[in-house]
Design an enzyme around this catalytic site. Structure first.
Site, mmCIF file in Angstrom:
data_model
loop_
_atom_site.group_PDB
_atom_site.id
_atom_site.type_symbol
_atom_site.label_atom_id
_atom_site.label_comp_id
_atom_site.label_asym_id
_atom_site.label_seq_id
_atom_site.Cartn_x
_atom_site.Cartn_y
_atom_site.Cartn_z
ATOM 1 N N TYR A 62 1.021 -1.295 -0.066
ATOM 2 C CA TYR A 62 0.018 0.120 -0.112
ATOM 3 C C TYR A 62 0.989 1.226 0.190
ATOM 4 O O TYR A 62 1.886 1.278 0.705
ATOM 5 C CB TYR A 62 -0.889 -0.082 1.203
ATOM 6 C CG TYR A 62 -1.899 -1.259 1.254
ATOM 7 C CD1 TYR A 62 -2.876 -1.336 0.292
ATOM 8 C CD2 TYR A 62 -1.712 -1.965 2.389
ATOM 9 C CE1 TYR A 62 -3.643 -2.396 0.448
ATOM 10 C CE2 TYR A 62 -2.521 -3.180 2.400
ATOM 11 C CZ TYR A 62 -3.619 -3.203 1.382
ATOM 12 O OH TYR A 62 -4.584 -4.371 1.316
ATOM 13 N N PHE A 73 -1.299 -7.459 1.640
ATOM 14 C CA PHE A 73 -2.935 -7.324 1.818
ATOM 15 C C PHE A 73 -3.058 -6.838 3.256
ATOM 16 O O PHE A 73 -4.268 -6.375 3.371
ATOM 17 C CB PHE A 73 -3.904 -8.331 1.241
ATOM 18 C CG PHE A 73 -3.506 -8.713 -0.131
ATOM 19 C CD1 PHE A 73 -4.221 -8.038 -1.082
ATOM 20 C CD2 PHE A 73 -2.583 -9.753 -0.622
ATOM 21 C CE1 PHE A 73 -4.132 -8.125 -2.362
ATOM 22 C CE2 PHE A 73 -2.722 -10.177 -2.084
ATOM 23 C CZ PHE A 73 -3.290 -9.379 -2.997
#
Length: 215
Positions: A62, A73
């Protein structure tokens, strides 16, 4: 890093491609905002190699502050659950009834032998894909090869184009390969939803005498 990974990792760290990658990362961390924090880049490898049962491959971390913490994730338990993980939880609910995590942290999966590995392990803030092509792909290919060669009856879950590109590295006669579109809102409807990777994984683990994952 867990001791079980040390011989493999030390060998990779000494190779020319990784020395070049290390130099690139030193400059990036020095001059830019990069995620995850340095201390968490190899967090996936705190999973005992000999206890790995499932490998989930993603893309890159991210790229917004406070999210990436070294597990594909996953986000810290205090962070808002990102859209891709929302879709993962939706698929779990559809596939096996309900997901057990109350936050976006997937630490409980890691503790059960799920290796949460991105294709690229670092990213510049707000620039998705910015660390592609600098050596991480070579490193994660080596990781997949090592798992393929040294372990048996693993489940490899490949989500998205980058992850699926590693399918050729895996021996399908000794491991289960599950692949689909990425769970991102941009692609989840193109084959991720309805792919049932969680029940298929547990069915395979059970068939091979391994403890199922509590998703």
């Amino acid at each position: 890093m867990h001791d079980s990974w040390k011989p493999f990792l030390e060998s990779e760290f000494a190779k020319p491609y990784f020395l070049e990658l290390s130099q690139f990362l030193r400059e990036e961390y020095k001059n830019k905002i990069v995620f995850p924090p340095k201390s968490l880049v190899f967090r996936a490898f705190t999973t005992d190699l000999n206890e790995v049962k499932v490998v989930i491959l993603g893309q890159d971390p991210y790229h917004t502050p406070g999210m990436a913490h070294g597990l594909a994730f996953s986000v810290p338990s205090t962070a808002k659950i990102p859209p891709s993980l929302v879709n993962i939880y939706k698929e779990i609910d559809s596939d096996i009834g309900s997901h057990q995590n109350q936050s976006g942290s997937l630490k409980s999966w890691q503790e059960q032998g799920v290796l949460l590995l991105n294709n690229v392990l670092t990213v510049e803030a707000h620039r998705p894909g910015s660390h592609r092509g600098h050596g991480w792909e070579t490193f994660t290919e080596a990781v997949v090869r090592h798992l393929n060669e040294t372990r048996e009856n693993l489940v490899f879950i490949l989500w998205g184009r980058d992850a699926r590109a590693k399918k050729s590295l895996i021996n399908a006669s000794k491991h289960l390969i599950l692949e689909s579109a990425h769970p991102s809102p941009l692609s989840a409807s193109a084959g991720f939803f309805g792919s049932k990777p969680f029940s298929k994984t547990n069915d395979y683990l059970k068939a091979h005498g391994k403890k199922e994952i509590i998703w």
